[in-house]
Design a protein around this motif. Structure first.
Motif, PDB file in Angstrom:
ATOM      1  N   GLY A  41       0.888  -1.285   0.030  1.00 43.81           N
ATOM      2  CA  GLY A  41      -0.029   0.002  -0.096  1.00 43.81           C
ATOM      3  C   GLY A  41       0.633   1.366  -0.072  1.00 43.81           C
ATOM      4  O   GLY A  41       0.194   2.368   0.167  1.00 43.81           O
ATOM      5  N   VAL A  42       2.157   1.301  -0.175  1.00 42.27           N
ATOM      6  CA  VAL A  42       3.121   2.376  -0.081  1.00 42.27           C
ATOM      7  C   VAL A  42       2.519   3.116  -1.480  1.00 42.27           C
ATOM      8  O   VAL A  42       2.552   2.463  -2.562  1.00 42.27           O
ATOM      9  CB  VAL A  42       4.446   1.939  -0.312  1.00 42.27           C
ATOM     10  N   SER A  43       2.462   4.443  -1.636  1.00 41.34           N
ATOM     11  CA  SER A  43       2.192   5.257  -2.502  1.00 41.34           C
ATOM     12  C   SER A  43       3.125   5.021  -3.768  1.00 41.34           C
ATOM     13  O   SER A  43       4.327   4.768  -3.580  1.00 41.34           O
ATOM     14  CB  SER A  43       2.265   6.714  -2.244  1.00 41.34           C
ATOM     15  N   GLU A  44       2.737   5.088  -5.028  1.00 39.56           N
ATOM     16  CA  GLU A  44       3.701   4.688  -6.191  1.00 39.56           C
ATOM     17  C   GLU A  44       4.624   5.604  -6.231  1.00 39.56           C
ATOM     18  O   GLU A  44       5.938   5.122  -6.556  1.00 39.56           O
ATOM     19  CB  GLU A  44       2.742   5.086  -7.555  1.00 39.56           C
ATOM     20  N   ASP A  45       4.790   6.988  -6.054  1.00 39.87           N
ATOM     21  CA  ASP A  45       5.878   8.004  -5.894  1.00 39.87           C
ATOM     22  C   ASP A  45       6.835   7.545  -5.050  1.00 39.87           C
ATOM     23  O   ASP A  45       8.136   7.382  -5.158  1.00 39.87           O
ATOM     24  CB  ASP A  45       5.583   9.449  -5.744  1.00 39.87           C
ATOM     25  N   LYS A  46       6.649   7.127  -3.933  1.00 40.98           N
ATOM     26  CA  LYS A  46       7.346   6.722  -2.483  1.00 40.98           C
ATOM     27  C   LYS A  46       8.088   5.584  -2.850  1.00 40.98           C
ATOM     28  O   LYS A  46       9.336   5.262  -2.754  1.00 40.98           O
ATOM     29  CB  LYS A  46       6.668   6.831  -1.285  1.00 40.98           C
ATOM     30  N   ALA A  47       7.127   4.553  -3.226  1.00 36.57           N
ATOM     31  CA  ALA A  47       7.810   3.092  -3.648  1.00 36.57           C
ATOM     32  C   ALA A  47       8.737   3.058  -4.831  1.00 36.57           C
ATOM     33  O   ALA A  47       9.933   2.553  -4.646  1.00 36.57           O
ATOM     34  CB  ALA A  47       6.796   2.372  -3.891  1.00 36.57           C
ATOM     35  N   ILE A 169      10.578   8.424 -19.663  1.00 36.79           N
ATOM     36  CA  ILE A 169      10.302   9.582 -18.973  1.00 36.79           C
ATOM     37  C   ILE A 169       9.218  10.297 -19.396  1.00 36.79           C
ATOM     38  O   ILE A 169       8.013  10.631 -18.959  1.00 36.79           O
ATOM     39  CB  ILE A 169      11.337  10.859 -18.492  1.00 36.79           C
ATOM     40  N   ALA A 170       8.976  10.581 -20.876  1.00 32.82           N
ATOM     41  CA  ALA A 170       8.190  11.294 -21.633  1.00 32.82           C
ATOM     42  C   ALA A 170       6.744  10.456 -21.981  1.00 32.82           C
ATOM     43  O   ALA A 170       5.721  11.233 -21.937  1.00 32.82           O
ATOM     44  CB  ALA A 170       8.740  11.974 -22.907  1.00 32.82           C
ATOM     45  N   PHE A 171       7.031   9.086 -22.190  1.00 32.25           N
ATOM     46  CA  PHE A 171       5.849   8.414 -22.765  1.00 32.25           C
ATOM     47  C   PHE A 171       5.323   7.358 -21.998  1.00 32.25           C
ATOM     48  O   PHE A 171       4.202   6.863 -22.288  1.00 32.25           O
ATOM     49  CB  PHE A 171       6.139   8.029 -24.142  1.00 32.25           C
ATOM     50  N   GLU A 172       5.963   6.929 -20.682  1.00 34.97           N
ATOM     51  CA  GLU A 172       5.451   5.748 -20.331  1.00 34.97           C
ATOM     52  C   GLU A 172       5.273   6.057 -18.725  1.00 34.97           C
ATOM     53  O   GLU A 172       5.798   7.145 -18.122  1.00 34.97           O
ATOM     54  CB  GLU A 172       6.715   4.788 -20.150  1.00 34.97           C
ATOM     55  N   THR A 173       4.837   5.037 -17.896  1.00 39.26           N
ATOM     56  CA  THR A 173       4.424   5.272 -16.573  1.00 39.26           C
ATOM     57  C   THR A 173       5.522   4.933 -15.644  1.00 39.26           C
ATOM     58  O   THR A 173       6.559   4.228 -16.415  1.00 39.26           O
ATOM     59  CB  THR A 173       2.988   4.354 -16.060  1.00 39.26           C
ATOM     60  N   LEU A 174       5.642   4.988 -14.602  1.00 41.15           N
ATOM     61  CA  LEU A 174       6.533   4.610 -13.474  1.00 41.15           C
ATOM     62  C   LEU A 174       6.555   2.975 -13.353  1.00 41.15           C
ATOM     63  O   LEU A 174       7.893   2.528 -13.570  1.00 41.15           O
ATOM     64  CB  LEU A 174       6.354   5.010 -12.388  1.00 41.15           C
ATOM     65  N   SER A 175       5.468   2.407 -13.419  1.00 46.65           N
ATOM     66  CA  SER A 175       5.534   0.975 -13.544  1.00 46.65           C
ATOM     67  C   SER A 175       6.134   0.258 -14.710  1.00 46.65           C
ATOM     68  O   SER A 175       6.844  -0.659 -14.623  1.00 46.65           O
ATOM     69  CB  SER A 175       4.196   0.224 -13.305  1.00 46.65           C
TER      70      SER A 175
END
Length: 210
Positions: A41-47, A169-175
């Motif tokens: 349950g950790v937030s996406e940015d923090k994880a 960075i420009a076109f994809e998500t963190l996952s």
């Protein structure tokens, strides 16, 4: 002609050495930690930031003893030269954790690759001068082949990493970014060795030169 090209390509691809587990482990740790933190349950940015900084810390811990030993072989007291770069890396890691910004963490990859690229380009510009100092002209009349420089190959790999990182960075998500890192490491390993092996003289070329 086609048969020779095909044979050459086959020889290059089958000569690529296997990747060392230690080179793949940092990104695997990063991916596992990312999915583990997200599961809890950790937030996406923090994880994302925690996973990336952990992978960076592992890379430093893994390579630091070897770097210190290499400097110690050159001259006593040289390992002290590591204090400044290690301090900078620790400060950057702390800044990433403090900011908690995935974009900043992603751009850290671009920054370090850019610094590496600049160093490689500077080395290429001074390459002939350094070769003349190490192997003066006419000193080795029976030399089989010209020295092979990895500076250009290292520069190309650094530029590829920068380009791929910026596209993600420009076109994809963190996952997607973090999931593609193991694939990128494997692809870069194959790409790097294909370039290295392609510039090395073959046995027939060495015999011809001899």
């Amino acid at each position: 002609m086609l048969k020779r090209v095909t044979s050459r390509v086959w020889h290059l691809t089958t000569s690529i050495p296997p990747i060392r587990p230690g080179n793949l482990l940092p990104v695997l740790v990063m991916v596992i930690l990312w999915f583990g933190l997200r599961f809890w349950g950790v937030s996406e940015d923090k994880a994302f930031v925690i996973a990336c900084v952990t992978a960076q810390a592992y890379v430093i811990w893994r390579n630091l003893p070897g770097a210190a030993l290499s400097l110690q072989k050159v001259e006593r007291g040289k390992p002290r030269m590591l204090v400044i770069p290690v301090s900078i890396i620790i400060a950057v890691a702390a800044l990433q954790l403090w900011l908690g910004s995935p974009l900043f963490t992603q751009r850290v990859v671009t920054f370090f690759c850019l610094v590496f690229l600049i160093v490689m380009v500077w080395g290429i510009m001074r390459e002939q001068e350094m070769l003349d100092r190490v192997v003066p002209e006419g000193r080795m009349p029976h030399q089989v082949s010209a020295p092979v420089s990895l500076l250009r190959i290292n520069a190309i790999v650094a530029a590829v990493v920068i380009g791929v990182n910026e596209l993600l960075i420009a076109f994809e998500t963190l996952s997607v970014w973090i999931s593609l890192m193991p694939v990128l490491v494997l692809a870069l390993h194959a790409f790097y060795w294909l370039m290295v092996l392609s510039v090395l003289p073959t046995a027939s070329e060495n015999q011809t030169g001899a």
